[in-house]
Design an enzyme around this catalytic site. Structure first.
Site, mmCIF file in Angstrom:
data_model
loop_
_atom_site.group_PDB
_atom_site.id
_atom_site.type_symbol
_atom_site.label_atom_id
_atom_site.label_comp_id
_atom_site.label_asym_id
_atom_site.label_seq_id
_atom_site.Cartn_x
_atom_site.Cartn_y
_atom_site.Cartn_z
ATOM 1 N N ARG A 172 0.801 -1.231 0.000
ATOM 2 C CA ARG A 172 0.000 0.000 0.000
ATOM 3 C C ARG A 172 0.828 1.272 0.000
ATOM 4 O O ARG A 172 0.332 2.333 -0.323
ATOM 5 C CB ARG A 172 -0.952 -0.003 1.208
ATOM 6 C CG ARG A 172 -1.937 -1.118 1.110
ATOM 7 C CD ARG A 172 -3.069 -1.036 2.092
ATOM 8 N NE ARG A 172 -3.776 -2.298 2.046
ATOM 9 C CZ ARG A 172 -3.538 -3.341 2.828
ATOM 10 N NH1 ARG A 172 -2.615 -3.255 3.770
ATOM 11 N NH2 ARG A 172 -4.206 -4.459 2.693
ATOM 12 N N VAL A 173 2.089 1.207 0.377
ATOM 13 C CA VAL A 173 2.872 2.449 0.397
ATOM 14 C C VAL A 173 4.154 2.390 -0.431
ATOM 15 O O VAL A 173 4.660 3.417 -0.860
ATOM 16 C CB VAL A 173 3.232 2.888 1.843
ATOM 17 C CG1 VAL A 173 2.014 3.359 2.583
ATOM 18 C CG2 VAL A 173 3.919 1.790 2.609
#
Ligand code: ATP
Ligand code: MG
Length: 511
Positions: free
Chosen positions: A369-370
């Site tokens: 997600r990052v």
């Protein structure tokens, strides 16, 4: 008579002096309780009403324990040593401190247990200071966004599920699917990246841990790493504290401004140990018999992984927790907990493992997600569109299995996808640097591998890597400095790749 009394007084005051020097407590604060019962790594103690949560208690034979359940008339204690010599009625003392672990540069290259005692034969530890194993996570105001990549050297992860420094990325899969291999390959790839690595083995067989340590030594990776071991034979108390102790060591390095990678292998066993302790101490069981605070157990651990602002040293702590699933069940209690705590997961499929698609990463069920924001720009340019086209290809392929007649464009898409999958295969301990990965991905995206039979694609990729190793210095420089490659530069790389693949005469022989 008077002389004897004087002598007695002198001895008593000497004794009091000794006690005052050797203990954290002054005499009137010293509290002594009694052991009521002991079994399977936990004990109950009475007579210590002022004990604080998580305080260390000392038993008569020197064994330590952690005060865990604080009831008004009885304390439930997690033992940190063997309980065989303890007897009901024996003395228990408060220590006045919480459990801590040695931290410092002296730990690099060492193998220790959860209490900080060396397990290798390299002498005693000369660590500078000790830090408590449970510490508050750094406040949000001190944290910086994840901005630098953590290169695993594994194409399928770096390209499709990239990890950034300071991120928490879960590795999960059934047993024997290559979870440890991914984590250890990532450690090996940090040899020139100024990263300190901590491998925390929880509840594994001693022989499996010895194999990992041997592997790290063989590749000269222990000089920038350390290993903290609580094997399956350790008491549940030692298993329970192991990841916290390892994290404190990592935090020390992070606060000195270092980038740190920490691997918890694996947290399923950690959860089991905690469940065992909680049930023995009669905490009420919840779902799957885990105690109610099992989520908090892991979230307070992983929340300590972060990237600090420059003002606070600029260090980072990247966590790779590992979880074992049963029969590919991702929705069991512990996997769902950890999926929601972490910033993404790498899912390893036993089906892919059996097919020989190694590393057995199931791209559809994995996500980061990052990390995407932290990739090097020139790498992102090439890998960015890959994830979407790869998952489209997987769907198409499933569809095509039903014997559907395909038009030419779809057939070409599938053929290209198969070659992408082939280039993403990678052997264990064969990390590729960013430039080598860019070269392979550029070539497959441009269709240079299309004329090759699938069986030859993986080797052709490796051939390309070794041909390109010392060339294109200025382009490599640009890539590592975070600059984008221009279209002309990409063309130069592609021309070179074409010439390598042609001269190697890949289609006819040699592979
Ligand atoms: P466990 O559940 O026992 O902890 P695991 O999921 O950690 O297992 P590993 O021990 O890492 O799995 O790997 C299982 C086996 O697969 C090992 O023999 C390892 O050498 C092999 N293996 C893993 N990755 C690869 C790879 N990319 N190429 C070839 N072999 C691999
Ligand atoms: Mg393993």
């Amino acid at each position: 008579m008077n002389g004897l009394f004087q002598q007695y007084l002198q001895q008593a005051s000497q004794h009091i002096d000794n006690v005052l020097q050797n203990d954290h407590f002054s005499l009137h604060e010293r509290e002594i309780g009694r052991l009521i019962r002991v079994s399977s790594g936990v004990a109950s103690v009475s007579g210590l009403p002022n004990t604080k949560a998580m305080e260390l208690l000392r038993f008569e034979n020197g064994i330590m324990g952690i005060a865990f359940n604080l009831d008004p008339d009885e304390i439930g204690v997690i033992l940190l040593g063997e309980d065989t010599e303890l007897m009901a009625g024996s003395r228990v003392e408060r220590s006045g401190r919480v459990i801590d672990i040695p931290v410092g540069h002296a730990l690099l290259g060492r193998v220790i247990d959860s209490l900080g005692q060396p397990l290798d034969n390299s002498g005693s530890l000369q660590a500078g200071s000790r830090w408590p194993i449970e510490r508050d996570a750094r406040p949000i105001i001190e944290r910086a966004p994840v901005s630098a990549p953590l290169q695993t050297g594994i194409k399928v992860i770096d390209a499709l599920i990239p990890i950034g420094r300071g991120q928490r990325q879960l590795i999960l899969g059934d047993r024997q699917t290559g979870k440890t291999a991914i984590a250890i390959d990532t450690v090996l790839n940090q040899h020139d990246k100024n990263m300190i690595c901590i491998y925390c083995a929880i509840g594994q067989r001693g022989s499996a841990v010895a194999k990992v340590i041997q592997h790290l030594k063989k590749h000269d990776a222990l000089k920038y790493s350390m290993v903290l071991v609580a094997t399956g034979e350790s008491t549940p108390g030692l298993l329970y504290i192991a990841p916290y102790a390892a994290t404190s060591i990592g935090e020390w390095f992070m606060e000195q401004g270092h980038d740190v990678l920490i691997i918890y292998d694996d947290l399923t066993r950690h959860a089991h140990a905690y469940r065992e302790l909680s049930l023995l101490l009669r905490r009420p069981p919840g779902r799957e018999a885990y105690p109610g605070d099992i989520f908090y157990l892991h979230s307070r651990l992983l929340e300590r992984a972060t990237h600090l602002k420059q003002k606070y040293g600029g260090g980072s702590l990247t966590a790779l927790p590992i979880i074992e699933t049963q029969a590919q069940n991702l929705s069991a209690y512990i996997p769902t907990n950890l999926i929601s705590i972490t910033d993404g997961q790498v899912y390893l499929s036993p089906v892919l493992f059996q097919k020989g698609e190694l590393p057995a990463v199931d791209v559809g069920k994995s996500v980061s997600r990052v990390g995407g924001k932290a990739q090097l720009p020139s790498y992102l340019d090439i890998s960015g569109p890959l994830r979407l086209s790869y998952s489209q290809f997987e769907e198409l392929e499933t569809f095509a299995r039903f014997g559907t007649r395909l038009d030419e464009a779809t057939r070409q898409n599938i053929e290209r996808g198969r070659r992408v999958r082939e280039t993403l295969k990678q052997d264990e301990s064969r990390a590729l640097n960013v430039f080598e990965q860019i070269m392979i991905l550029l070539a497959v995206n441009a269709g240079l591998f299309d004329p090759l039979p699938i069986a030859k694609v993986k080797k052709a990729g490796l051939q390309l890597c070794s041909a390109v190793a010392d060339r294109f210095v200025s382009q490599q420089h640009k890539i590592y400095n975070g600059e984008r490659l221009t279209a002309e530069e990409k063309d130069q790389l592609l021309d070179f790749a074409r010439s390598v693949l042609r001269t190697e005469d890949l289609i006819t022989s040699r592979f």
